[in-house]
Scaffold this motif. Structure first.
Motif, PDB file in Angstrom:
ATOM      1  N   GLY A  24       0.796  -1.221   0.000  1.00 31.99           N
ATOM      2  CA  GLY A  24       0.000   0.000   0.000  1.00 31.99           C
ATOM      3  C   GLY A  24       0.827   1.269   0.000  1.00 31.99           C
ATOM      4  O   GLY A  24       0.302   2.343  -0.291  1.00 31.99           O
ATOM      5  N   ASP A  25       2.112   1.173   0.321  1.00 31.24           N
ATOM      6  CA  ASP A  25       2.977   2.357   0.308  1.00 31.24           C
ATOM      7  C   ASP A  25       3.083   2.907  -1.107  1.00 31.24           C
ATOM      8  O   ASP A  25       3.245   2.154  -2.062  1.00 31.24           O
ATOM      9  CB  ASP A  25       4.390   2.024   0.798  1.00 31.24           C
ATOM     10  N   GLN A  26       3.006   4.233  -1.231  1.00 33.61           N
ATOM     11  CA  GLN A  26       3.197   4.897  -2.516  1.00 33.61           C
ATOM     12  C   GLN A  26       4.564   5.558  -2.487  1.00 33.61           C
ATOM     13  O   GLN A  26       4.846   6.362  -1.606  1.00 33.61           O
ATOM     14  CB  GLN A  26       2.102   5.926  -2.754  1.00 33.61           C
ATOM     15  N   LEU A  27       5.409   5.187  -3.444  1.00 33.06           N
ATOM     16  CA  LEU A  27       6.778   5.677  -3.502  1.00 33.06           C
ATOM     17  C   LEU A  27       7.022   6.376  -4.831  1.00 33.06           C
ATOM     18  O   LEU A  27       6.359   6.083  -5.822  1.00 33.06           O
ATOM     19  CB  LEU A  27       7.760   4.514  -3.344  1.00 33.06           C
ATOM     20  N   ALA A  28       7.977   7.300  -4.823  1.00 27.91           N
ATOM     21  CA  ALA A  28       8.294   8.062  -6.031  1.00 27.91           C
ATOM     22  C   ALA A  28       9.795   8.226  -6.171  1.00 27.91           C
ATOM     23  O   ALA A  28      10.539   8.234  -5.193  1.00 27.91           O
ATOM     24  CB  ALA A  28       7.617   9.422  -5.982  1.00 27.91           C
ATOM     25  N   VAL A  88       5.416   4.388  -7.902  1.00 29.10           N
ATOM     26  CA  VAL A  88       4.995   3.000  -7.736  1.00 29.10           C
ATOM     27  C   VAL A  88       4.179   2.840  -6.463  1.00 29.10           C
ATOM     28  O   VAL A  88       4.240   3.677  -5.559  1.00 29.10           O
ATOM     29  CB  VAL A  88       6.210   2.038  -7.686  1.00 29.10           C
ATOM     30  N   VAL A  89       3.428   1.735  -6.412  1.00 30.00           N
ATOM     31  CA  VAL A  89       2.708   1.316  -5.214  1.00 30.00           C
ATOM     32  C   VAL A  89       3.236  -0.064  -4.860  1.00 30.00           C
ATOM     33  O   VAL A  89       3.368  -0.929  -5.737  1.00 30.00           O
ATOM     34  CB  VAL A  89       1.182   1.259  -5.460  1.00 30.00           C
ATOM     35  N   VAL A  90       3.525  -0.294  -3.591  1.00 36.80           N
ATOM     36  CA  VAL A  90       3.991  -1.603  -3.143  1.00 36.80           C
ATOM     37  C   VAL A  90       2.783  -2.537  -3.090  1.00 36.80           C
ATOM     38  O   VAL A  90       1.808  -2.258  -2.385  1.00 36.80           O
ATOM     39  CB  VAL A  90       4.677  -1.515  -1.766  1.00 36.80           C
ATOM     40  N   ILE A  91       2.849  -3.635  -3.833  1.00 34.11           N
ATOM     41  CA  ILE A  91       1.771  -4.619  -3.868  1.00 34.11           C
ATOM     42  C   ILE A  91       2.039  -5.730  -2.858  1.00 34.11           C
ATOM     43  O   ILE A  91       1.155  -6.129  -2.114  1.00 34.11           O
ATOM     44  CB  ILE A  91       1.621  -5.229  -5.288  1.00 34.11           C
ATOM     45  N   ARG A  92       3.264  -6.221  -2.838  1.00 35.17           N
ATOM     46  CA  ARG A  92       3.630  -7.303  -1.922  1.00 35.17           C
ATOM     47  C   ARG A  92       5.040  -7.041  -1.413  1.00 35.17           C
ATOM     48  O   ARG A  92       5.924  -6.652  -2.177  1.00 35.17           O
ATOM     49  CB  ARG A  92       3.577  -8.650  -2.653  1.00 35.17           C
ATOM     50  N   ALA A  93       5.228  -7.257  -0.109  1.00 41.33           N
ATOM     51  CA  ALA A  93       6.558  -7.084   0.480  1.00 41.33           C
ATOM     52  C   ALA A  93       6.679  -7.998   1.692  1.00 41.33           C
ATOM     53  O   ALA A  93       5.710  -8.211   2.416  1.00 41.33           O
ATOM     54  CB  ALA A  93       6.777  -5.638   0.891  1.00 41.33           C
ATOM     55  N   SER A  94       7.858  -8.522   1.908  1.00 37.92           N
ATOM     56  CA  SER A  94       8.135  -9.360   3.068  1.00 37.92           C
ATOM     57  C   SER A  94       8.302  -8.462   4.288  1.00 37.92           C
ATOM     58  O   SER A  94       9.017  -7.464   4.238  1.00 37.92           O
ATOM     59  CB  SER A  94       9.405 -10.168   2.823  1.00 37.92           C
TER      60      SER A  94
END
Length: 105
Positions: free
Chosen positions: A11-15, A23-29
């Motif tokens: 859910g994080d939005q990064l630029a 980008v938006v983080v879809i999946r992360a460990s």
């Protein structure tokens, strides 16, 4: 200079700070401390980023495409294209391929 984003969470939005990539983080460990970058510069939270610059015709990141790291544990969705290449811990991220549909006979 804006500090890099903390550990990415879904859910994080990064630029990017060097091109128009967002980008938006879809999946992360949850356990991984991945260092995400674009064009050699760390990604920052989108609210702290400068206004997006449109990408040139031959962009490196493509809007609507998903990018994964080498282990497949981190997935990003590109929401704005740009000229920089996405990397995770220094290794280039690759386009996620579509899963083949089962054959119906």
């Amino acid at each position: 200079m804006t500090p890099p984003a903390p550990t990415p969470r879904p859910g994080d939005q990064l630029a990017s700070t060097v091109c128009g990539t967002r980008v938006v983080v879809i999946r992360a460990s949850a356990a991984a401390q991945s260092q995400l970058a674009c064009g050699g510069s760390p990604l920052v939270p989108a609210v702290d980023a400068p206004p997006a610059k449109p990408g040139p015709a031959g962009t490196a990141t493509l809007i609507g495409k998903r990018y994964v790291d080498a282990t497949g544990t981190l997935e990003l969705l590109c929401t704005a294209s740009g000229a920089g290449e996405l990397t995770c811990d220094g290794a280039p991220m690759t386009l996620k391929t579509a899963k083949p549909l089962p054959a119906s006979d």
